[in-house]
Design a protein around this motif. Structure first.
Motif, PDB file in Angstrom:
ATOM      1  N   LEU A  56      -4.386 -36.545  33.616  1.00  0.00           N
ATOM      2  CA  LEU A  56      -3.617 -35.468  34.249  1.00  0.00           C
ATOM      3  C   LEU A  56      -2.675 -36.027  35.301  1.00  0.00           C
ATOM      4  N   VAL A  57      -3.177 -36.960  36.123  1.00  0.00           N
ATOM      5  CA  VAL A  57      -2.324 -37.583  37.132  1.00  0.00           C
ATOM      6  C   VAL A  57      -1.119 -38.238  36.468  1.00  0.00           C
ATOM      7  N   ASP A  58      -1.341 -38.905  35.348  1.00  0.00           N
ATOM      8  CA  ASP A  58      -0.244 -39.563  34.636  1.00  0.00           C
ATOM      9  C   ASP A  58       0.795 -38.545  34.158  1.00  0.00           C
ATOM     10  N   GLN A  59       0.345 -37.366  33.736  1.00  0.00           N
ATOM     11  CA  GLN A  59       1.291 -36.328  33.318  1.00  0.00           C
ATOM     12  C   GLN A  59       2.122 -35.842  34.508  1.00  0.00           C
ATOM     13  N   VAL A  60       1.490 -35.716  35.666  1.00  0.00           N
ATOM     14  CA  VAL A  60       2.221 -35.318  36.871  1.00  0.00           C
ATOM     15  C   VAL A  60       3.272 -36.367  37.223  1.00  0.00           C
ATOM     16  N   SER A  63      -0.377 -31.513  27.950  1.00  0.00           N
ATOM     17  CA  SER A  63      -1.417 -31.578  26.927  1.00  0.00           C
ATOM     18  C   SER A  63      -2.746 -31.673  27.646  1.00  0.00           C
ATOM     19  N   PRO A  64      -3.771 -30.959  27.178  1.00  0.00           N
ATOM     20  CA  PRO A  64      -5.056 -30.972  27.875  1.00  0.00           C
ATOM     21  C   PRO A  64      -5.606 -32.392  27.994  1.00  0.00           C
ATOM     22  N   PRO A  65      -5.975 -32.813  29.192  1.00  0.00           N
ATOM     23  CA  PRO A  65      -6.548 -34.155  29.349  1.00  0.00           C
ATOM     24  C   PRO A  65      -7.913 -34.233  28.679  1.00  0.00           C
ATOM     25  N   GLU A  66      -8.225 -35.395  28.143  1.00  0.00           N
ATOM     26  CA  GLU A  66      -9.524 -35.584  27.505  1.00  0.00           C
ATOM     27  C   GLU A  66     -10.636 -35.483  28.542  1.00  0.00           C
ATOM     28  N   ALA A  67     -11.780 -34.956  28.096  1.00  0.00           N
ATOM     29  CA  ALA A  67     -12.911 -34.812  29.017  1.00  0.00           C
ATOM     30  C   ALA A  67     -13.317 -36.153  29.599  1.00  0.00           C
ATOM     31  N   GLY A  89       2.905 -37.437  47.542  1.00  0.00           N
ATOM     32  CA  GLY A  89       1.652 -38.116  47.215  1.00  0.00           C
ATOM     33  C   GLY A  89       0.909 -37.342  46.147  1.00  0.00           C
ATOM     34  N   VAL A  90       0.271 -38.060  45.228  1.00  0.00           N
ATOM     35  CA  VAL A  90      -0.491 -37.436  44.148  1.00  0.00           C
ATOM     36  C   VAL A  90      -1.902 -37.998  44.144  1.00  0.00           C
ATOM     37  N   TRP A  92       4.022 -40.672  44.108  1.00  0.00           N
ATOM     38  CA  TRP A  92       3.262 -41.916  44.061  1.00  0.00           C
ATOM     39  C   TRP A  92       1.777 -41.577  44.146  1.00  0.00           C
ATOM     40  N   GLN A  93       0.998 -42.188  43.264  1.00  0.00           N
ATOM     41  CA  GLN A  93      -0.433 -41.911  43.273  1.00  0.00           C
ATOM     42  C   GLN A  93      -1.112 -42.619  44.442  1.00  0.00           C
ATOM     43  N   LEU A  94      -1.940 -41.867  45.144  1.00  0.00           N
ATOM     44  CA  LEU A  94      -2.764 -42.387  46.239  1.00  0.00           C
ATOM     45  C   LEU A  94      -4.236 -42.278  45.838  1.00  0.00           C
ATOM     46  N   PRO A  95      -5.097 -43.096  46.408  1.00  0.00           N
ATOM     47  CA  PRO A  95      -6.495 -43.123  45.950  1.00  0.00           C
ATOM     48  C   PRO A  95      -7.314 -41.944  46.460  1.00  0.00           C
TER      49      PRO A  95
END
Length: 517
Positions: A399-403, A498-502, A391-392, A415-418
């Motif tokens: 950042l989650v998308d990079q993971v 890559s650093p996530p945008e603020a 679970g992510v 799998w992303q969880l809320p």
């Protein structure tokens, strides 16, 4: 004679790594067995007729093998890779595992590379090396005799024109597989032989060999630093806690780092549950793997130099066991986390979040572009996603998308969880700033919300590997027992980071943004 911990090698795979090479002709491969990948419906080698394969029922599906004497009498294993137009790295990794397991009695293997439209030589070579090396893993330092010889060499055979690409892919696959094997070794080691102090020694040894900077923080130093989460979990143990800080810096000659990433790993060397004692069942017997998060961080960071990673990475391993005794933390006790936030402990078996809270605060005290933690954290995540999917959670979608992208490349499913902040009130305490347990439902979400309280709004993601850290049965390159899940995922994340945008911080799971409010 009893085995002393000092005589035990917790990472035998690191010292006996397989030799991987690339040659332009099968005649140049001295391996005892040659593997030949065959696509479904593809043509067999000239010396073997299609009728022979058909008669044996071989169709070229992933998982199929066919053993035959080849030219000169050398054994040849034909192994299926599936339909040629759908072959990708996942299929090739699984197929290479099938080949390596079909030749378990042999220490020296060679294989040709498939010709496919979808798969480049570099990626194909990487997948074949990963699959073969990870499939032949065994943990046997406590056995009188190994069950089978390890894989000593793997040779890739392909045309000279493709050799440079294949060598790059093979080298990358070798390093990534090595990370997984190291993580498996650490998680499989018995807790009496691998405690917090011993894993710190392993980290120091690996640091000297790989160029990692390693700092070890002992009990007294942790007390001065105010790491009350780690010390509170350690309170019932006769073994001291250790915090291990790892630092990887890319070579200055290659230019400035591409970004700064901080990794935090849960390192509960054995989890009895503390005063909230676990039942004496099969799950309790696997609790030596509760340090799999820390093992994955250590393993991933140990190979970053070999992979040429351009990201600066800092790692925190929060290591202790969780034991019941007269001095153990009690239900209702309050712990002071690094930075001063207080936690009311209502379940001592929800200890992983306590030790990681100290590290998350420390991570915010240094320059970093993102924080990612990994832990065998909740049975709730295992029940939600099963035993094969992590679970992510996260507060920054980029950042989650990079993971998630790294998990796809590594074939370590996630799998992303809320991060449902509507449940945050369930962690409110009448006595302290926060309590370590929420209500009876949504336990994985409660744990993630607890951790988010300590990241000070920095881009952060949390990976719960309670399910895939352990296998009940072997499957392809995933062995029975501790899997090393997360090591290649984290290494891939660092390589591509890559650093996530603020502006990405605080965004929600796609399509269900209302859940997070």
């Amino acid at each position: 004679m009893a085995l002393d911990a000092e005589d035990f090698d917790p990472i035998p795979s690191w010292g006996r790594s397989c030799d991987v090479s690339v040659v332009a002709s099968a005649d140049g491969a001295t391996a005892a067995v040659l593997g030949v990948p065959i696509a479904r419906g593809g043509e067999p080698p000239e010396w073997l007729g299609a009728a022979d394969l058909a008669a044996a029922g071989f169709q070229g599906k992933v998982g199929e093998t066919f053993l035959s004497p080849g030219p000169g009498g050398r054994p040849v294993v034909l192994y299926g890779i599936g339909p040629a137009d759908t072959v990708g790295v996942t299929e090739l990794r699984d197929a290479a595992a099938t080949f390596a397991l079909a030749a378990t009695a042999r220490a020296h293997l060679a294989t040709t590379l498939p010709e496919t439209d979808r798969q480049g030589v570099e990626s194909a070579a990487q997948a074949l090396v990963e699959g073969a090396l990870m499939a032949r893993y065994s943990f046997d330092p406590l056995k009188a005799e190994p069950a089978a010889p390890g894989l000593a060499s793997l040779t890739l055979v392909l045309p000279e024109a493709a050799r440079a690409d294949a060598e790059r892919g093979a080298r990358r696959g070798w390093w990534l597989a090595r990370a997984t094997l190291l993580a498996r070794d650490l998680a499989n080691s018995p807790p009496s032989l691998l405690n917090a102090a011993r894993i710190a020694e392993c980290a120091l040894d690996l640091g000297r060999e790989t160029g990692l900077e390693v700092e070890v923080f002992d009990q007294e130093t942790l007390r001065r630093m105010g790491c009350g989460g780690l010390l509170g979990v350690n309170a019932g143990s006769v073994d001291e806690a250790r915090m291990i800080k790892l630092s990887y810096t890319p070579p200055a000659a290659d230019g400035p780092p591409r970004g700064r990433l901080t990794l935090v790993g849960k390192g509960i060397m054995y989890d009895s549950g503390g005063i909230s004692l676990k039942p004496s069942d099969a799950v309790h017997a696997t609790m030596k793997n509760d340090m799999s998060g820390a093992g994955a961080v250590l393993a991933a960071m140990s190979v970053l130099g070999g992979l040429g990673c351009r990201t600066a990475v800092t790692g925190y391993l929060m290591c202790t066991d969780n034991m019941p005794s007269g001095s153990a933390t009690k239900l209702g006790d309050v712990l002071w986390i690094r930075g001063g936030k207080t936690v009311e402990v209502l379940n001592t078996d929800a200890e992983g979040r306590l030790v990681m809270a100290d590290a998350l605060v420390l991570a915010t005290e240094e320059p970093t572009d993102a924080i990612v933690d990994i832990a065998t954290l909740t049975g709730a995540c295992l029940r939600a996603l099963g035993a094969e999917i992590a679970g992510v959670f996260g507060n920054a979608q980029g950042l989650v998308d990079q993971v998630l992208d790294a998990s796809l490349k590594a074939d370590e499913p996630a799998w992303q969880l809320p991060l449902a902040r509507r449940y945050r009130a369930e962690l409110d305490s009448d006595l302290a700033d926060i309590k370590n347990m929420g209500g009876p439902n949504g336990g994985a979400i409660h744990a993630a919300l607890f951790l988010e309280d300590f990241v000070a709004g920095r881009p952060w993601a949390h990976i719960d590997i309670a399910g895939p850290a352990q296998n009940d049965r072997a499957a392809s390159w995933r062995p029975k027992g501790c899997t090393g899940f997360g090591a290649r995922l984290l290494a891939q994340l660092a390589l591509d980071f890559s650093p996530p945008e603020a502006s990405e911080s605080g965004t929600a799971l796609h399509g269900v943004s209302e859940v997070t409010r």
